[in-house]
Design a protein around this motif. Sequence first.
Motif, PDB file in Angstrom:
ATOM      1  N   ILE A 199      19.443  64.792  48.748  1.00  0.00           N
ATOM      2  CA  ILE A 199      19.987  66.023  49.332  1.00  0.00           C
ATOM      3  C   ILE A 199      19.859  65.991  50.851  1.00  0.00           C
ATOM      4  O   ILE A 199      20.793  66.373  51.572  1.00  0.00           O
ATOM      5  CB  ILE A 199      19.271  67.246  48.735  1.00  0.00           C
ATOM      6  CG1 ILE A 199      19.706  67.433  47.280  1.00  0.00           C
ATOM      7  CG2 ILE A 199      19.548  68.504  49.549  1.00  0.00           C
ATOM      8  CD1 ILE A 199      18.894  68.424  46.504  1.00  0.00           C
ATOM      9  N   ALA A 239      21.497  72.996  45.729  1.00  0.00           N
ATOM     10  CA  ALA A 239      21.747  72.289  46.986  1.00  0.00           C
ATOM     11  C   ALA A 239      22.907  71.303  46.843  1.00  0.00           C
ATOM     12  O   ALA A 239      23.733  71.161  47.748  1.00  0.00           O
ATOM     13  CB  ALA A 239      20.479  71.556  47.431  1.00  0.00           C
ATOM     14  N   ASN A 263      17.473  71.874  43.353  1.00  0.00           N
ATOM     15  CA  ASN A 263      18.225  70.680  43.745  1.00  0.00           C
ATOM     16  C   ASN A 263      19.683  70.764  43.295  1.00  0.00           C
ATOM     17  O   ASN A 263      20.596  70.318  44.004  1.00  0.00           O
ATOM     18  CB  ASN A 263      17.578  69.426  43.168  1.00  0.00           C
ATOM     19  CG  ASN A 263      16.322  69.028  43.925  1.00  0.00           C
ATOM     20  OD1 ASN A 263      16.081  69.486  45.040  1.00  0.00           O
ATOM     21  ND2 ASN A 263      15.495  68.201  43.314  1.00  0.00           N
ATOM     22  N   ASN A 275      12.011  62.975  52.005  1.00  0.00           N
ATOM     23  CA  ASN A 275      13.011  63.842  52.637  1.00  0.00           C
ATOM     24  C   ASN A 275      13.345  63.378  54.052  1.00  0.00           C
ATOM     25  O   ASN A 275      14.508  63.400  54.472  1.00  0.00           O
ATOM     26  CB  ASN A 275      12.501  65.279  52.668  1.00  0.00           C
ATOM     27  CG  ASN A 275      12.314  65.856  51.270  1.00  0.00           C
ATOM     28  OD1 ASN A 275      12.879  65.340  50.302  1.00  0.00           O
ATOM     29  ND2 ASN A 275      11.525  66.905  51.160  1.00  0.00           N
ATOM     30  N   CYS A 317      20.076  66.292  37.220  1.00  0.00           N
ATOM     31  CA  CYS A 317      18.899  67.072  37.629  1.00  0.00           C
ATOM     32  C   CYS A 317      18.242  67.720  36.416  1.00  0.00           C
ATOM     33  O   CYS A 317      17.018  67.618  36.216  1.00  0.00           O
ATOM     34  CB  CYS A 317      19.290  68.147  38.641  1.00  0.00           C
ATOM     35  SG  CYS A 317      19.690  67.521  40.285  1.00  0.00           S
ATOM     36  N   GLY A 374      12.463  63.591  41.923  1.00  0.00           N
ATOM     37  CA  GLY A 374      13.363  64.637  42.400  1.00  0.00           C
ATOM     38  C   GLY A 374      14.447  64.090  43.307  1.00  0.00           C
ATOM     39  O   GLY A 374      14.324  62.989  43.858  1.00  0.00           O
ATOM     40  N   MET A 375      15.483  64.893  43.495  1.00  0.00           N
ATOM     41  CA  MET A 375      16.653  64.465  44.259  1.00  0.00           C
ATOM     42  C   MET A 375      16.670  65.015  45.676  1.00  0.00           C
ATOM     43  O   MET A 375      17.689  64.964  46.371  1.00  0.00           O
ATOM     44  CB  MET A 375      17.928  64.881  43.520  1.00  0.00           C
ATOM     45  CG  MET A 375      19.114  63.976  43.777  1.00  0.00           C
ATOM     46  SD  MET A 375      20.511  64.233  42.646  1.00  0.00           S
ATOM     47  CE  MET A 375      19.863  63.570  41.123  1.00  0.00           C
ATOM     48  N   SER A 376      15.538  65.514  46.154  1.00  0.00           N
ATOM     49  CA  SER A 376      15.526  66.108  47.491  1.00  0.00           C
ATOM     50  C   SER A 376      15.803  65.072  48.576  1.00  0.00           C
ATOM     51  O   SER A 376      16.398  65.393  49.612  1.00  0.00           O
ATOM     52  CB  SER A 376      14.186  66.800  47.752  1.00  0.00           C
ATOM     53  OG  SER A 376      13.109  65.879  47.669  1.00  0.00           O
ATOM     54  N   GLN A 425      12.459  73.078  40.147  1.00  0.00           N
ATOM     55  CA  GLN A 425      12.828  71.960  41.016  1.00  0.00           C
ATOM     56  C   GLN A 425      14.244  71.488  40.700  1.00  0.00           C
ATOM     57  O   GLN A 425      15.044  71.243  41.614  1.00  0.00           O
ATOM     58  CB  GLN A 425      11.846  70.799  40.843  1.00  0.00           C
ATOM     59  CG  GLN A 425      12.127  69.621  41.773  1.00  0.00           C
ATOM     60  CD  GLN A 425      11.284  68.393  41.458  1.00  0.00           C
ATOM     61  OE1 GLN A 425      10.792  68.240  40.338  1.00  0.00           O
ATOM     62  NE2 GLN A 425      11.111  67.516  42.440  1.00  0.00           N
ATOM     63  N   HIS A 463      12.731  65.266  37.198  1.00  0.00           N
ATOM     64  CA  HIS A 463      12.302  66.492  37.880  1.00  0.00           C
ATOM     65  C   HIS A 463      11.092  67.070  37.159  1.00  0.00           C
ATOM     66  O   HIS A 463      11.068  67.150  35.929  1.00  0.00           O
ATOM     67  CB  HIS A 463      13.441  67.507  37.931  1.00  0.00           C
ATOM     68  CG  HIS A 463      14.501  67.158  38.927  1.00  0.00           C
ATOM     69  ND1 HIS A 463      15.406  66.134  38.717  1.00  0.00           N
ATOM     70  CD2 HIS A 463      14.794  67.682  40.152  1.00  0.00           C
ATOM     71  CE1 HIS A 463      16.212  66.044  39.771  1.00  0.00           C
ATOM     72  NE2 HIS A 463      15.861  66.960  40.649  1.00  0.00           N
TER      73      HIS A 463
END
Length: 322
Positions: A236, A188, A185, A289, A126, A231-233, A181, A176
């Motif tokens: 997640i 989370a 992440n 997401n 991240c 991003g890694m959302s 952000q 990211h």
Amino acid sequence: MSQWITVYSFPMEKELTELARFIQSHGLPVRIIEKGKQQCVIAEDTKLAEFLRPLISHWDTEKIDLDFYFSQLIRGLEINEVDSELNESEGKESSEPDSERGERTYYIPSFPLDSTPLTFLLITLCFLGWFLFTSSLAGLLLITPDPAGTSVGQSTLAKHLQEGEYWRLWSPAIVHFSFLQALMNALALWILARPIEVRGGASVLIALVVLGGLVANLTQFLWAPQSYFAGMSGVIYTLVGFALVVQRWQPAWQDIPRSILLVMTAWLVLSALGIFGFILGVNFANPANIGGLLSGLLSGLIYCAIGGARNFYSGDIYAREL
């Protein structure tokens, strides 16, 4: 001997030196005997057998630190005793279980740091992705936008794949756009990924990350191909969906507080409705997401249907719901 209860059974070839040392060092009234073609751990007390069974099972599958987790079990019992004394002193007697009254104190478990190497790698990625965003390497990791909105076969993603750049199906999750952000992440992942890695093993977490990253990135590109996304959302929310199903299948597993899962789900719904985007002036990768959440739910259903939920045994003494 007929009064003794089998706590757990191992095949004859299983090495139990560490388990025997643990039993002896803590003075537990437990024996290891040979019965048939198995090595059986037996106890004379039913409550002790029920107490030790999930601990030994987890040691058998994950090679956990028995002394550490045993101390967590004892700590949990002490907390329960203190809660009971407080409730009695305050006149809060009830025949209903504590879990139904919601009066117990809950905490997130503290897993050994060396038990979650994959989670630490994801967290590191991240922040590495935040540094990469400021360099020319980011262009090699992101999927190039397709402002013309051409067909999938003629899109920029198709061109990437034709050139052998298959990593772009997953690599946008690494990049990211800001430190905030990356930090959110990473937090989370600390809450969601560590319990899944400890209980289900690294292979389960790897499968969720690979599947979730793929589904999230493809969903986002197909929904909004005209813009960059990173991003890694999405990953997640894959973990969120997986945890929701496992907790439904194994209600006693509360390493990830249910309240956090519900808040994150509510955030996704409100974000998808455009409420947060309007208030904060930020565009969220809602398709990614949502795709991640759906892939997590499906993965959880398949995993539990084939018996995987047994790995997420009763965690009532390890973790409490916030």
